[in-house]
Design an enzyme around this catalytic site. Structure first.
Site, PDB file in Angstrom:
ATOM      1  N   TYR A  15      -2.905  -0.149  10.556  1.00 26.28           N
ATOM      2  CA  TYR A  15      -2.916  -0.609   9.154  1.00 26.28           C
ATOM      3  C   TYR A  15      -1.576  -0.294   8.499  1.00 26.28           C
ATOM      4  CZ  TYR A  15      -4.284  -0.849   4.190  1.00 26.28           C
ATOM      5  OH  TYR A  15      -4.353  -1.147   2.832  1.00 26.28           O
ATOM      6  N   SER A  57       0.866  -1.183   0.000  1.00 28.34           N
ATOM      7  CA  SER A  57       0.000   0.000   0.000  1.00 28.34           C
ATOM      8  C   SER A  57       0.901   1.230   0.000  1.00 28.34           C
ATOM      9  CB  SER A  57      -0.860  -0.008   1.274  1.00 28.34           C
ATOM     10  OG  SER A  57      -1.492   1.230   1.478  1.00 28.34           O
TER      11      SER A  57
HETATM   12  P1  NAP Z   1     -12.077  -5.541  -0.106  1.00 33.34           P
HETATM   13  O1  NAP Z   1     -12.859  -5.012  -1.254  1.00 33.34           O
HETATM   14  O2  NAP Z   1     -12.599  -5.283   1.290  1.00 33.34           O
HETATM   15  O3  NAP Z   1     -11.894  -7.132  -0.299  1.00 33.34           O
HETATM   16  C1  NAP Z   1     -11.183  -7.871   0.661  1.00 33.34           C
HETATM   17  C2  NAP Z   1     -11.193  -9.343   0.260  1.00 33.34           C
HETATM   18  O4  NAP Z   1     -10.449 -10.076   1.262  1.00 33.34           O
HETATM   19  C3  NAP Z   1     -12.571  -9.957   0.194  1.00 33.34           C
HETATM   20  O5  NAP Z   1     -12.608 -10.874  -0.876  1.00 33.34           O
HETATM   21  C4  NAP Z   1     -12.696 -10.696   1.533  1.00 33.34           C
HETATM   22  O6  NAP Z   1     -13.598 -11.774   1.393  1.00 33.34           O
HETATM   23  C5  NAP Z   1     -11.252 -11.169   1.714  1.00 33.34           C
HETATM   24  N1  NAP Z   1     -10.864 -11.474   3.093  1.00 33.34           N
HETATM   25  C6  NAP Z   1     -10.914 -10.657   4.177  1.00 33.34           C
HETATM   26  N2  NAP Z   1     -10.492 -11.313   5.277  1.00 33.34           N
HETATM   27  C7  NAP Z   1     -10.149 -12.563   4.868  1.00 33.34           C
HETATM   28  C8  NAP Z   1      -9.634 -13.709   5.530  1.00 33.34           C
HETATM   29  N3  NAP Z   1      -9.390 -13.703   6.851  1.00 33.34           N
HETATM   30  N4  NAP Z   1      -9.399 -14.847   4.809  1.00 33.34           N
HETATM   31  C9  NAP Z   1      -9.629 -14.855   3.471  1.00 33.34           C
HETATM   32  N5  NAP Z   1     -10.115 -13.802   2.788  1.00 33.34           N
HETATM   33  C10 NAP Z   1     -10.379 -12.678   3.488  1.00 33.34           C
HETATM   34  O7  NAP Z   1     -10.581  -4.999  -0.129  1.00 33.34           O
HETATM   35  P2  NAP Z   1      -9.738  -4.275  -1.301  1.00 33.34           P
HETATM   36  O8  NAP Z   1      -9.921  -2.811  -1.185  1.00 33.34           O
HETATM   37  O9  NAP Z   1      -9.970  -4.955  -2.588  1.00 33.34           O
HETATM   38  O10 NAP Z   1      -8.242  -4.556  -0.783  1.00 33.34           O
HETATM   39  C11 NAP Z   1      -7.512  -5.688  -1.186  1.00 33.34           C
HETATM   40  C12 NAP Z   1      -6.071  -5.518  -0.755  1.00 33.34           C
HETATM   41  O11 NAP Z   1      -5.532  -4.323  -1.326  1.00 33.34           O
HETATM   42  C13 NAP Z   1      -5.869  -5.390   0.759  1.00 33.34           C
HETATM   43  O12 NAP Z   1      -4.683  -6.038   1.145  1.00 33.34           O
HETATM   44  C14 NAP Z   1      -5.734  -3.889   0.955  1.00 33.34           C
HETATM   45  O13 NAP Z   1      -5.013  -3.576   2.124  1.00 33.34           O
HETATM   46  C15 NAP Z   1      -4.978  -3.522  -0.296  1.00 33.34           C
HETATM   47  N6  NAP Z   1      -5.086  -2.107  -0.677  1.00 33.34           N
HETATM   48  C16 NAP Z   1      -6.286  -1.593  -1.039  1.00 33.34           C
HETATM   49  C17 NAP Z   1      -6.334  -0.262  -1.445  1.00 33.34           C
HETATM   50  C18 NAP Z   1      -7.612   0.376  -1.908  1.00 33.34           C
HETATM   51  O14 NAP Z   1      -7.589   1.527  -2.313  1.00 33.34           O
HETATM   52  N7  NAP Z   1      -8.745  -0.325  -1.876  1.00 33.34           N
HETATM   53  C19 NAP Z   1      -5.177   0.520  -1.429  1.00 33.34           C
HETATM   54  C20 NAP Z   1      -3.976  -0.058  -1.035  1.00 33.34           C
HETATM   55  C21 NAP Z   1      -3.946  -1.384  -0.672  1.00 33.34           C
HETATM   56  P3  NAP Z   1     -14.422 -12.393   2.644  1.00 33.34           P
HETATM   57  O15 NAP Z   1     -14.719 -11.262   3.579  1.00 33.34           O
HETATM   58  O16 NAP Z   1     -15.645 -12.978   1.998  1.00 33.34           O
HETATM   59  O17 NAP Z   1     -13.538 -13.434   3.224  1.00 33.34           O
END
Ligand code: NAP
Length: 255
Positions: free
Chosen positions: A159, A146
């Protein structure tokens, strides 16, 4: 090897954690479009089956693997079951959560949840997969970092601590495993419109600030991460190791 073949993922099997929605699902679409067979992970079978149906409608061979990335026993059983059907060539450690609170009020259980979901999971899944990749002398691991691997923001210090640690774990994995033919790198998204960021996207003040702060003057769209993910998953990055590739519209390049 001709240039386009460098980026081909045909015949490769990619496991993407947290791929039922958001960035993980988009990366599954992207890697699938470049030829990879996809294994979608998450905790909810129904959500994964819906995602699987969408990918299959796009012609991408997809299976699901339900396990909680924070539970080491579940992780090892899940990886063993996938490997029985065929090798995991690519692992994208994407599952992650966010929790916002003033640091002096930050609940202990949310700290623990962040550490286990964002950091311990990366160790559990990568270690389990490495035990199959190392004897094959090949494999790609991409850890989703990130901009918070580098920069803090109010209310999300824990985080940021997890994402800073994932950056260093990535470098450590490369240090230990590159000699075994593995490439381990990080992909660091800036601000993307996903469910995780729904509250921020809805917050007009934050959105205005972000667009002023980001040289590209906008939010990222998840599919803008695909090129970097394909590069780090393909032969094109065969001598790239321990690198964190930032995709943030210039945010971390500028103050
Ligand atoms: P999101 O839309 O909330 O999706 C998170 C995914 O992780 C879901 O599929 C969820 O499915 C799964 N998950 C959560 N806890 C889990 C567990 N214990 N075991 C297995 N699966 C699990 O998140 P996102 O925004 O796409 O983010 C994805 C990644 O990118 C993360 O690492 C986040 O820190 C990183 N990131 C995101 C952004 C951004 O702008 N969105 C920026 C920088 C980094 P279930 O809840 O059904 O298990």
């Amino acid at each position: 090897m001709s240039n386009p073949a460098l980026f081909s993922l045909k015949g490769r099997r990619a496991l993407i954690t947290g791929a039922s929605r958001g960035i993980g699902f988009t990366l599954a679409q992207g890697l699938g479009a470049f030829g990879a067979d996809i294994i979608l992970n998450g905790r909810q079978a129904a959500a994964l089956e819906t995602a699987q149906a969408k990918l299959e409608a796009e012609g991408i061979t997809t299976r699901t693997s339900v396990f909680d990335v924070t539970d080491q026993d579940q992780v090892e059983a899940g990886i063993a079951a996938i490997e029985q059907e065929g090798p995991i060539d690519i692992l994208i450690n994407n599952a992650g959560i966010q929790f916002r609170s003033p640091l002096d009020q930050f609940p202990r259980h949310e700290w623990d949840r962040l550490i286990s979901t964002n950091l311990s999971s990366v160790f559990f899944v990568a270690q389990a997969v490495s035990r199959y990749m190392i004897p094959r002398n090949r494999g790609k691991i991409v850890n989703i970092c990130s901009v918070q691997s580098e920069l803090a923001r109010p209310g999300i210090a824990p985080y940021a601590a997890t994402k800073g640690a994932v950056k260093m774990l990535t470098k450590g994995m490369a240090t230990d495993w590159a000699r075994h033919g593995l490439q381990i790198n990080g992909l660091a998204p800036g601000y993307f419109e996903t469910e995780m960021n729904a509250a921020l996207v809805a917050n007009q003040d934050f959105s205005t600030w972000l667009c002023q702060r980001t040289p590209a003057a906008r939010w990222g769209k998840s599919d803008e991460l695909i090129g970097a993910a394909v590069f780090l998953s393909s032969d094109a990055s065969s001598f790239v190791n321990g690198h964190i590739l930032t995709v943030d519209g210039g945010l971390t390049a500028s103050v």
